[in-house]
Design an enzyme around this catalytic site. Sequence first.
Site, PDB file in Angstrom:
ATOM      1  N   GLY A  51      57.988  30.391   0.639  1.00  0.00           N
ATOM      2  CA  GLY A  51      58.441  31.668   1.013  1.00  0.00           C
ATOM      3  C   GLY A  51      57.924  32.430  -0.394  1.00  0.00           C
ATOM      4  O   GLY A  51      57.496  32.217  -1.211  1.00  0.00           O
ATOM      5  N   SER A  52      58.100  33.864   0.000  1.00  0.00           N
ATOM      6  CA  SER A  52      57.673  34.690  -1.082  1.00  0.00           C
ATOM      7  C   SER A  52      58.704  35.938  -1.211  1.00  0.00           C
ATOM      8  O   SER A  52      59.326  36.297  -0.292  1.00  0.00           O
ATOM      9  CB  SER A  52      56.092  35.203  -0.877  1.00  0.00           C
ATOM     10  N   GLY A  53      58.299  36.843  -1.914  1.00  0.00           N
ATOM     11  CA  GLY A  53      58.965  38.203  -1.980  1.00  0.00           C
ATOM     12  C   GLY A  53      60.541  37.941  -2.344  1.00  0.00           C
ATOM     13  O   GLY A  53      61.153  38.825  -2.120  1.00  0.00           O
ATOM     14  N   ARG A  98      47.249  34.035  -5.273  1.00  0.00           N
ATOM     15  CA  ARG A  98      46.590  35.340  -4.864  1.00  0.00           C
ATOM     16  C   ARG A  98      46.943  36.123  -5.799  1.00  0.00           C
ATOM     17  O   ARG A  98      47.463  36.068  -6.799  1.00  0.00           O
ATOM     18  CB  ARG A  98      47.630  35.520  -3.488  1.00  0.00           C
TER      19      ARG A  98
END
Length: 418
Positions: free
Chosen positions: A155-157, A280
């Site tokens: 996951g991210s954020g 990224r």
Amino acid sequence: MARTALILVEGTRYNGPLYVQATQRLGLHPITLSADPAWCDYLAAKSIEAIRVNTDNLDALIGECSRLGATYDIAGITSAQESVYATAGKLCRHFDLPGPNPTSIERCCDKFTQRQLLAEAGVPIPAYRVAANAADVQKFAAEIGLPVIVKPTVGSGSSGVRLCRNVDELAEHTTYLLGGKHIWRSSPRMLVEEFAQGPFYVAHIMGNEVIGIGAADFGPPPHFVFREGIFPALLTDEEHRRIVDVSLSCLPALGLGWGPTCIELRWTKRGPVVIEVNPRLGGGPEPVQLAYGVDLITEHIKLVIGKEWDLRRRHSHIAAWRSLLPERDGTLDWIDGDSRAAAVPGVTEVKLCVEPKAPIVRKGDYRDYMGHVMAVSPSHARTEAILQRAVDSISWSITPFPTVGEQQTAAPYGSAQA
């Protein structure tokens, strides 16, 4: 002669528009492939070509890119979204275009696998365990010692990430993650890790070069919602050297080194400790451009299309930003002052992404963001003063949602200081 295009797989609300703009500045035609083009509202707003396709289906993406190749000269394929960045790398491999190693990206995006590889390479990281159920979470938290951070392995954020300071918070968050409220992108596995305490830094890397190191801070615990940041961070030469050394040691450990990498660290009692390696660009690369004159997105696209990038600094300024975060749930009555903030000398951008009457429901992650203010000047103190003056100009009012049997009453206004 066929028009030259750059294919963008999915997008993000923040970096997505920046990738589109940079693509156009380079004289290329941007085409976004998305499972839901309407989600990226900037596409419709700017009349950007977008095609609906299942971006979880590699064969479907290959078919769509092949179809587009009959009309366009495809210069490159990339993505601003971490969840499909490995897929973009696979497309690059299939069409013999420059791109990242998809296997390395996939391993890095699994936080447990990332932790294992970093630990094997001797990179300083927090103590950690991986858990599949509530009993494991309780057991591993006791072994590591509270407080701990519990988060999904993928996951991210900051979605699903929480600081658990006691057994009640631990049980509450575990129930949230496993009880159907959290949307899992893979089989449910949770990382239980030591809370590494200390100032938070972000190393921005292109290829094998650290472009610069920023500092950032979060809103109130137990969540980790970015509140503000400054670039470059105010560091001693020794602190800078140690963060650079630790950051660069992550690349061979994870098989990275092509294109952008964003590494999050904390400066603890034992020095820099790696919290997370993102294969990224970090969210919001504008401070780097404001401070150094290096447009990381443009330079990334140059690499994607097989051209030589230019990472030389044009100048040396100090850039800072502040997120506008709600202080309560409720209905946004009004938000005002953005034009006054934008008029402050040194302010480079004021962005609001909420409208009056919108429901505000805090999630404890990137979705809490209501906008931001960004500023730049030749010095840390001056930039911070400019930013503070600008955010002081912005205020809003949020009326709490009515509870059962309670009459709705207006709440005091909020502000960027809340």
